[in-house]
Write an enzyme that holds these catalytic residues in place. Structure first.
Site, PDB file in Angstrom:
ATOM      1  N   GLY A  11       8.212  20.422 -11.473  1.00  0.00           N
ATOM      2  CA  GLY A  11       8.307  20.169 -12.912  1.00  0.00           C
ATOM      3  C   GLY A  11       7.417  21.142 -13.666  1.00  0.00           C
ATOM      4  N   ARG A  25      -3.147  39.635 -15.787  1.00  0.00           N
ATOM      5  CA  ARG A  25      -4.268  40.429 -16.319  1.00  0.00           C
ATOM      6  C   ARG A  25      -5.231  40.840 -15.211  1.00  0.00           C
ATOM      7  NH1 ARG A  25      -6.993  37.642 -21.422  1.00  0.00           N
ATOM      8  NH2 ARG A  25      -8.367  39.447 -21.285  1.00  0.00           N
ATOM      9  N   ARG A  78      13.127  22.743  -8.312  1.00  0.00           N
ATOM     10  CA  ARG A  78      12.702  22.094  -7.068  1.00  0.00           C
ATOM     11  C   ARG A  78      13.665  22.606  -6.005  1.00  0.00           C
ATOM     12  NH1 ARG A  78      11.959  17.937 -10.939  1.00  0.00           N
ATOM     13  NH2 ARG A  78       9.726  17.560 -11.203  1.00  0.00           N
ATOM     14  N   ASP A 109       2.422  19.113  -5.283  1.00  0.00           N
ATOM     15  CA  ASP A 109       2.362  18.793  -3.867  1.00  0.00           C
ATOM     16  C   ASP A 109       3.428  19.522  -3.027  1.00  0.00           C
ATOM     17  OD1 ASP A 109       2.080  17.506  -1.522  1.00  0.00           O
ATOM     18  OD2 ASP A 109       2.277  15.470  -2.311  1.00  0.00           O
ATOM     19  N   GLY A 110       4.695  19.364  -3.421  1.00  0.00           N
ATOM     20  CA  GLY A 110       5.803  19.967  -2.667  1.00  0.00           C
ATOM     21  C   GLY A 110       5.708  21.484  -2.660  1.00  0.00           C
ATOM     22  N   SER A 111       5.291  22.045  -3.775  1.00  0.00           N
ATOM     23  CA  SER A 111       5.169  23.511  -3.888  1.00  0.00           C
ATOM     24  C   SER A 111       4.076  24.007  -2.945  1.00  0.00           C
ATOM     25  CB  SER A 111       4.820  23.905  -5.317  1.00  0.00           C
ATOM     26  OG  SER A 111       5.622  23.204  -6.227  1.00  0.00           O
ATOM     27  N   THR A 131       0.829  20.544 -12.500  1.00  0.00           N
ATOM     28  CA  THR A 131       1.661  19.345 -12.685  1.00  0.00           C
ATOM     29  C   THR A 131       0.977  18.418 -13.685  1.00  0.00           C
ATOM     30  OG1 THR A 131       2.445  17.292 -11.677  1.00  0.00           O
ATOM     31  CG2 THR A 131       0.649  18.390 -10.537  1.00  0.00           C
ATOM     32  N   ASP A 133       1.186  15.357 -13.589  1.00  0.00           N
ATOM     33  CA  ASP A 133       0.990  14.041 -12.959  1.00  0.00           C
ATOM     34  C   ASP A 133      -0.450  13.762 -12.515  1.00  0.00           C
ATOM     35  OD1 ASP A 133       3.686  13.748 -13.332  1.00  0.00           O
ATOM     36  OD2 ASP A 133       4.224  14.217 -11.264  1.00  0.00           O
ATOM     37  N   ASP A 135      -1.635  14.188  -9.625  1.00  0.00           N
ATOM     38  CA  ASP A 135      -1.513  13.437  -8.368  1.00  0.00           C
ATOM     39  C   ASP A 135      -1.988  14.231  -7.154  1.00  0.00           C
ATOM     40  OD1 ASP A 135       0.528  15.268  -8.503  1.00  0.00           O
ATOM     41  OD2 ASP A 135       2.113  13.893  -7.894  1.00  0.00           O
ATOM     42  N   ARG A 160       0.955   2.856 -32.526  1.00  0.00           N
ATOM     43  CA  ARG A 160       0.078   1.739 -32.908  1.00  0.00           C
ATOM     44  C   ARG A 160      -0.011   1.609 -34.430  1.00  0.00           C
ATOM     45  NH1 ARG A 160      -2.930  -0.721 -29.039  1.00  0.00           N
ATOM     46  NH2 ARG A 160      -4.958  -0.930 -30.029  1.00  0.00           N
ATOM     47  N   ARG A 168       4.210  -5.768 -34.724  1.00  0.00           N
ATOM     48  CA  ARG A 168       5.222  -5.676 -33.672  1.00  0.00           C
ATOM     49  C   ARG A 168       4.593  -5.094 -32.412  1.00  0.00           C
ATOM     50  NH1 ARG A 168      10.511  -3.355 -36.411  1.00  0.00           N
ATOM     51  NH2 ARG A 168       9.537  -1.340 -36.271  1.00  0.00           N
ATOM     52  N   GLY A 176       4.304  10.562 -14.767  1.00  0.00           N
ATOM     53  CA  GLY A 176       3.263  10.549 -13.739  1.00  0.00           C
ATOM     54  C   GLY A 176       3.791  10.318 -12.337  1.00  0.00           C
ATOM     55  N   ARG A 177       5.101  10.110 -12.232  1.00  0.00           N
ATOM     56  CA  ARG A 177       5.718   9.849 -10.919  1.00  0.00           C
ATOM     57  C   ARG A 177       5.012   8.662 -10.246  1.00  0.00           C
ATOM     58  NH1 ARG A 177       9.186  13.502  -8.259  1.00  0.00           N
ATOM     59  NH2 ARG A 177       8.590  15.155  -9.664  1.00  0.00           N
ATOM     60  N   ALA A 192      -5.205   0.704 -25.886  1.00  0.00           N
ATOM     61  CA  ALA A 192      -4.037  -0.146 -25.599  1.00  0.00           C
ATOM     62  C   ALA A 192      -4.488  -1.388 -24.848  1.00  0.00           C
ATOM     63  CB  ALA A 192      -3.016   0.636 -24.783  1.00  0.00           C
TER      64      ALA A 192
HETATM   65  O1  F6P Z   1       6.209  15.967 -11.745  1.00  0.00           O
HETATM   66  C1  F6P Z   1       6.320  16.063 -13.118  1.00  0.00           C
HETATM   67  C2  F6P Z   1       7.328  15.099 -13.638  1.00  0.00           C
HETATM   68  O2  F6P Z   1       7.408  15.248 -15.040  1.00  0.00           O
HETATM   69  C3  F6P Z   1       7.076  13.636 -13.287  1.00  0.00           C
HETATM   70  O3  F6P Z   1       6.116  13.051 -14.108  1.00  0.00           O
HETATM   71  C4  F6P Z   1       8.453  13.063 -13.444  1.00  0.00           C
HETATM   72  O4  F6P Z   1       8.626  11.940 -12.620  1.00  0.00           O
HETATM   73  C5  F6P Z   1       9.339  14.170 -12.982  1.00  0.00           C
HETATM   74  O5  F6P Z   1       8.601  15.369 -13.108  1.00  0.00           O
HETATM   75  C6  F6P Z   1      10.610  14.300 -13.753  1.00  0.00           C
HETATM   76  O6  F6P Z   1      11.343  15.325 -13.206  1.00  0.00           O
HETATM   77  P1  F6P Z   1      12.671  15.939 -13.784  1.00  0.00           P
HETATM   78  O7  F6P Z   1      12.291  17.140 -14.585  1.00  0.00           O
HETATM   79  O8  F6P Z   1      13.450  16.312 -12.576  1.00  0.00           O
HETATM   80  O9  F6P Z   1      13.314  14.884 -14.617  1.00  0.00           O
END
Ligand code: F6P
Length: 349
Positions: A11, A25, A78, A109-111, A131, A133, A135, A160, A168, A176-177, A192
């Protein structure tokens, strides 16, 4: 001097362009020609008819304007095929044929897994954690996380305000996956009243109870922040059984969504309205904050210097506020830390 290369993968994340620009640079400064690879590892699969389909020579003129540009100039993707050893062999050959002696991979992570495998094939790689996320546990922050947090915080603040005007409650979903960091940071920064994340088990009834308590004490515009991956840790709830009798269009077995959670809370809390917003891709497609740009600058410089020194298979990150590097394998093995006490406090106050 042989070439080095850079790609962005997974992403997109705010700051990826700033990191590419920093790599460019620093490479130019050290006299190392730089090639940009388009669409992540897909650019290495040898599908393009001509060089320009998959690669671009990144001289300073090309990159000077992109640093604060949203998205990723190199494009991203990906690439599931990269899990196949034969595909990786082919990619390594393409890199060798292009006389590329080092690769900077900007992604998650995958990259990084892909980069580690390329290292095994003799292609020196350095990873920059890109990323939103947050993570990747070995680093305090990933590139893009600060920007995404700020987008979420701005969005929740605006929500808010209108929630207050209309008495409401509102449910807001952030990305954030499988990681709840964006949700926790957003809830902490905005005040919040409820936050739910994938790392902690939760029940709809408890959220409703908490919301009801807020309403009883006069807070009729509370915010529930949910991480997009939170449904995995939710106690099973039959959405159809609950919502169908109210005439809501939902079919048996359909999953929970943020919109449906708002609908359920509205009924469980007896409110005229509970609204919902999914912050979505605005979290990714914006210009980086100063903090992300600064990390991008330092990470890009470090990546080029490491390759120049012949140091490979390293992941760059932030430790105690400083940019550092560590072996990629160790970085990926780092255990996730979930800030449970912050989570508990946010849901208790
Ligand atoms: O990893 C970044 C991210 O934005 C995650 O937060 C989300 O779950 C995912 O990518 C969404 O991916 P896509 O662009 O394939 O919808």
């Amino acid at each position: 001097m042989s070439n080095i290369a850079v790609l962005t993968s997974g992403g997109d994340a705010p700051g990826m362009n700033a990191a590419v620009m920093s790599v460019a640079r620093n490479a130019a400064y050290l006299g190392m020609p730089l090639i940009g690879i388009k669409r992540g590892y897909n650019g290495l699969l040898g599908r393009g008819q001509k060089f320009e389909d998959d690669f671009i020579r990144l001289d300073l003129d090309t990159v000077l304007d992109i640093a604060d540009m949203p998205g990723t100039y190199l494009r991203t993707a990906r690439c599931d095929e990269f899990k196949d050893p034969a595909v990786r062999e082919k990619a390594a050959k393409i890199l060798r044929d292009l006389d590329i002696s080092g690769l900077v991979v900007i992604g998650g992570d995958g990259s990084f897994q892909g980069a580690m495998r390329l290292c095994e094939l003799g292609i020196p790689c350095i990873g920059i954690p890109g990323t939103i996320d947050n993570d990747l546990s070995y680093t305090e922050v990933t590139l893009g996380y600060d920007t995404a947090t700020n987008v979420c915080v701005d969005t929740v603040r605006a929500i808010r305000a209108t929630s207050r005007s209309h008495d409401r409650p509102h449910v807001v979903e952030v990305m954030g996956r499988n990681c709840g960091d964006l949700a926790l940071a957003t809830a902490e920064a905005t005040g919040a009243e409820v936050v739910v994340v994938p790392e902690a088990d939760w029940r709809i009834d408890d959220v409703a109870k908490r919301l009801n308590h807020q309403i009883e004490i006069g807070n009729t515009r509370a915010t529930v922040v949910v991480a997009e991956g939170c449904w995995a840790s939710m106690e099973p709830f039959d959405v159809y059984e609950f919502l169908h009798p109210y005439g809501k269009q939902v079919f048996p077995g359909e999953p929970m969504t943020t919109n449906r959670l708002a609908s359920i809370l509205k009924r469980k809390c007896g409110m005229a309205e509970v609204r919902s917003t999914v912050v979505g891709y605005t979290q990714r497609g914006c210009s980086p904050t100063a903090r992300d740009s600064m990390f991008a600058f330092e990470a890009g410089a470090m990546a080029v210097q490491l390759l120049r020194k012949g140091i490979s298979n390293q992941a760059i990150g932030v430790e105690n506020g400083h940019t550092f590097y560590m072996p990629m394998e160790k970085a990926l093995a780092a255990k996730r830390h979930f800030n449970r006490s912050l989570y508990n406090l946010l849901n208790a106050l």
